[in-house]
Design a protein around this motif. Structure first.
Motif, PDB file in Angstrom:
ATOM      1  N   LEU A 105     -48.924 -19.855  -1.153  1.00  0.00           N
ATOM      2  CA  LEU A 105     -48.851 -19.122  -2.419  1.00  0.00           C
ATOM      3  C   LEU A 105     -48.797 -20.071  -3.611  1.00  0.00           C
ATOM      4  CD1 LEU A 105     -46.376 -16.290  -1.429  1.00  0.00           C
ATOM      5  CD2 LEU A 105     -48.862 -16.171  -1.630  1.00  0.00           C
ATOM      6  N   LEU A 106     -48.023 -21.151  -3.481  1.00  0.00           N
ATOM      7  CA  LEU A 106     -47.876 -22.054  -4.621  1.00  0.00           C
ATOM      8  C   LEU A 106     -48.859 -23.219  -4.551  1.00  0.00           C
ATOM      9  CD1 LEU A 106     -44.003 -22.190  -5.030  1.00  0.00           C
ATOM     10  CD2 LEU A 106     -45.658 -20.599  -5.988  1.00  0.00           C
ATOM     11  N   LEU A 144     -48.804 -25.878  -2.908  1.00  0.00           N
ATOM     12  CA  LEU A 144     -48.168 -27.189  -2.938  1.00  0.00           C
ATOM     13  C   LEU A 144     -48.692 -28.025  -1.783  1.00  0.00           C
ATOM     14  CD1 LEU A 144     -44.413 -26.333  -3.570  1.00  0.00           C
ATOM     15  CD2 LEU A 144     -46.200 -26.840  -5.198  1.00  0.00           C
ATOM     16  N   PRO A 145     -48.782 -29.352  -1.958  1.00  0.00           N
ATOM     17  CA  PRO A 145     -49.098 -30.201  -0.810  1.00  0.00           C
ATOM     18  C   PRO A 145     -47.981 -30.041   0.227  1.00  0.00           C
ATOM     19  CG  PRO A 145     -49.104 -31.475  -2.857  1.00  0.00           C
ATOM     20  CD  PRO A 145     -48.575 -30.114  -3.182  1.00  0.00           C
ATOM     21  N   LEU A 148     -44.664 -21.335   0.602  1.00  0.00           N
ATOM     22  CA  LEU A 148     -44.729 -22.326  -0.475  1.00  0.00           C
ATOM     23  C   LEU A 148     -46.082 -23.025  -0.484  1.00  0.00           C
ATOM     24  CD1 LEU A 148     -41.240 -24.072  -0.286  1.00  0.00           C
ATOM     25  CD2 LEU A 148     -42.067 -22.460  -1.989  1.00  0.00           C
TER      26      LEU A 148
END
Lengths: 308, 308
Positions: B110-111, B113-114, B107
């Motif tokens: 790839l995304l 995100l913090p 997560l």
């Protein structure tokens, strides 16, 4: 810069609209005054807590004590503010001032906010237990009346959310002091060089967070009519998620009050949506996590659009 | 006094003697034994959290409680209380840890995100998974495993031995191995570390897997120790894991970690609660004082840093 990258507000609005459309599709009867009222019932305290968290994130800090603080203010509302309004108001005022003092302390000693607020979460939680050892208390009559008022055209929760967004937008995005406060998050040193007292600005940001935390606790009790010491513990994480969903960033003073309110509405709606879907209760929390990840993934796509 | 871990140990010793002062020295070994048993769980999750925090600002794992619950639930369910299945259970707990760590990092990477948001959102999913898999049933651990986790060896609790061995491994890896140096370098300056040819993403990935594995081990042991997995068993370890890292003298800004301090702080966190208990403080007062002490230690540590 593309259109999307310039207008951060678009993504939160679209997320909310999509989720709302999906909810109406699942349950057409929700498309009414009462339906909306039910859907967004608990949105007001969450929106206020999200604004409080946004004030802290705006100056590059993070508040892990917000849930405990809102629980405490809810307990004060359900006890002192109900039985002895004057003492209750004084307690609330001192709570706001202690939040401001906390901001000054964090700046003066250059402390990591994440740890100080972590410690404060024990303090607020302890005070809440002290005031209200077992669930109970009652909501002041006027607060109950305010939260259940039925304005024409749109339910209370929606009207209140619009008012909160409008007021905080004017305060943070349009006013001079709001711009300076966002500047503290962007480049504290240059704000300091420009002659502003950083310690006062930090105290102001924290004080504002305290104020909105108090309002969150009060509105929460207005809705639930009773309080307990753990009533709002999940607000810590909800408020952080709301700020980020609303297009805010953890650093750089890039926040959006309107976005934060919309983020809070999206989170509230996600919970209602999942209960409409008749999802097994085992998976409801998990699905909320999945929706959060999904919306943030959309943010990634939109950011990449901004880069190319 | 340039060893930051000394403060945690001094504070632990102070709390220890203050408790014994009340009983005029009786029960010293029992208190030490209890502190080592309960401190071990906090120390194990704290070691994992320390590695993540070392990665630098913004890196923190908020999914530790959910990971503990999920690993313990799945392992105990698979063992079903049958004797001789302890190793299989441990294997399942460890694989849950690896899977959670990989998912968290996926997560984050790839995304984009913090980490705070990614681990928070993912932890909701893990928690749902744990709820779904055991449906509130409390399965007892196999007798041999329960005996091990509550037993002692050479006068020390077995769980403390596990915690000590993990601490030694962590210390050696951090101080003496290439991976440890890479981790510290990434935490001090990610960009410089990347430019120096350090496989930064590999370091980050392995750190997020390690913290999840440590959390899984702690959950597995805690469930065996306390006679079964409960859905809220990990709840208090979220704040605890961050608190022991900071009180232990590791830098919250990353790049500077401190293994002995984590153990000292874990003992301290248990001892301060038992001290306040023995002085007859109620839950509210206890929390307020715990929070005040945490903030006091952080302020003391920061003024020392400014002088240095």
């Amino acid at each position: 810069m593309t259109f999307l990258a310039r207008h951060r507000i678009v993504l939160p609005v679209v997320s909310l609209a999509v989720l709302l459309a999906a909810t109406f599709y699942m349950q057409p009867r929700a498309m009414s005054y009462f339906g909306l009222n039910l859907l967004f019932n608990l949105a007001v305290p969450i929106a206020l807590a999200t604004i409080a968290q946004m004030m802290i994130i705006m100056v590059n800090d993070i508040d892990l004590s917000l849930g405990a603080f809102v629980s405490l203010t809810a307990c004060v509302t359900a006890t002192f503010l109900q039985d002895a309004p004057l003492i209750g108001a004084l307690i609330m005022l001192s709570l706001i001032l202690s939040y401001a003092a906390l901001g000054a302390l964090i700046h003066a000693f250059d402390l990591p906010a994440i740890v100080v607020t972590l410690g404060m979460s024990f303090v607020w939680g302890g005070l809440a237990l002290f005031i209200l050892p077992s669930p109970g208390g009652s909501s002041p009559e006027w607060l109950r009346a305010l939260m259940t008022v039925k304005p024409p055209f749109a339910p209370m929760a929606v009207v209140a959310a619009i008012i909160i967004a409008l007021v905080t937008h004017l305060l943070i995005m349009r006013s001079g002091i709001g711009t300076v406060l966002r500047g503290v998050g962007g480049n504290a040193r240059s704000v300091g060089r420009a002659g502003w007292s950083l310690i006062r600005l930090k105290a102001l940001a924290y004080g504002l967070a305290g104020l909105f935390g108090v309002l969150a606790g009060m509105t929460l009790v207005g809705l639930t009519t009773a309080a307990d010491a753990n009533i709002a513990m999940r607000y810590t994480l909800l408020s952080i998620a709301g700020v980020i969903l609303g297009g805010g960033e953890f650093i750089g003073g890039k926040v959006s009050p309107t976005g934060a309110v919309i983020g809070a509405l999206t989170l509230t709606l996600a919970a209602s949506f999942l209960s409409f879907m008749r999802l097994s209760s085992d998976w409801q929390i998990g699905a909320q996590g999945a929706i959060l990840i999904l919306v943030l993934t959309a943010r990634l796509i939109f950011r990449q659009g901004g880069r190319t | 006094m340039n060893k930051p871990w000394i403060w945690a140990w001094l504070a632990a010793a102070l709390a220890f003697s203050a408790t014994l002062g009340l009983t005029s020295g009786r029960g010293a070994s029992e208190l030490a034994y209890a502190a080592l048993s309960f401190g071990a769980f906090a120390a194990i999750v704290g070691l994992g959290q320390m590695l993540v925090i070392t990665l630098g600002p913004g890196n923190v794992d908020l999914s530790i409680p959910a990971t503990m619950t999920l690993a313990a639930t799945l392992a105990l369910k698979a063992m079903g209380g049958n004797p001789g299945t302890a190793l299989m259970g441990l294997g399942i707990a460890l694989s849950v840890g690896v899977a959670v760590g990989v998912a968290n990092y996926a997560l984050i990477f790839l995304l984009r995100l913090p980490p705070i948001i990614a681990t928070l959102a993912a932890s909701l999913v893990y928690q749902s998974f744990a709820i779904w898999s055991n449906r509130g049933l409390r399965i007892k651990p196999p007798q041999d495993l329960a005996d091990f986790s509550t037993g002692r060896l050479l006068g020390l609790p077995n769980v403390a031995w596990v915690g000590l061995v993990l601490a030694c491994i962590t210390w050696v890896v951090l101080e003496r191995s290439v991976w440890g140096r890479w981790l510290l370098a990434s935490g001090q300056n990610l960009r410089a570390a990347r430019l120096a040819g350090i496989p930064v993403e590999l370091v980050r990935a392995s750190t997020y897997v390690t913290v999840a594995v440590f959390a899984a081990i702690a959950g597995f042991l805690l469930a065996s120790f306390s006679g079964g997995a409960a859905l809220n068993m990990g709840a208090e370890y979220l704040l605890m894991s961050i608190a022991v890292v900071v009180i232990g003298g590791s830098s919250i800004a990353g790049g500077d970690s401190n293994v002995p301090g984590v153990w000292g702080a874990a003992l301290f966190m248990f001892l301060v609660v038992s001290m306040l208990n023995s002085y007859g403080a109620g839950a509210g007062v206890r929390n307020v004082l715990t929070g005040t002490i945490i903030i006091g230690i952080v302020i003391a540590a920061s003024s020392r840093r400014i002088r240095a």
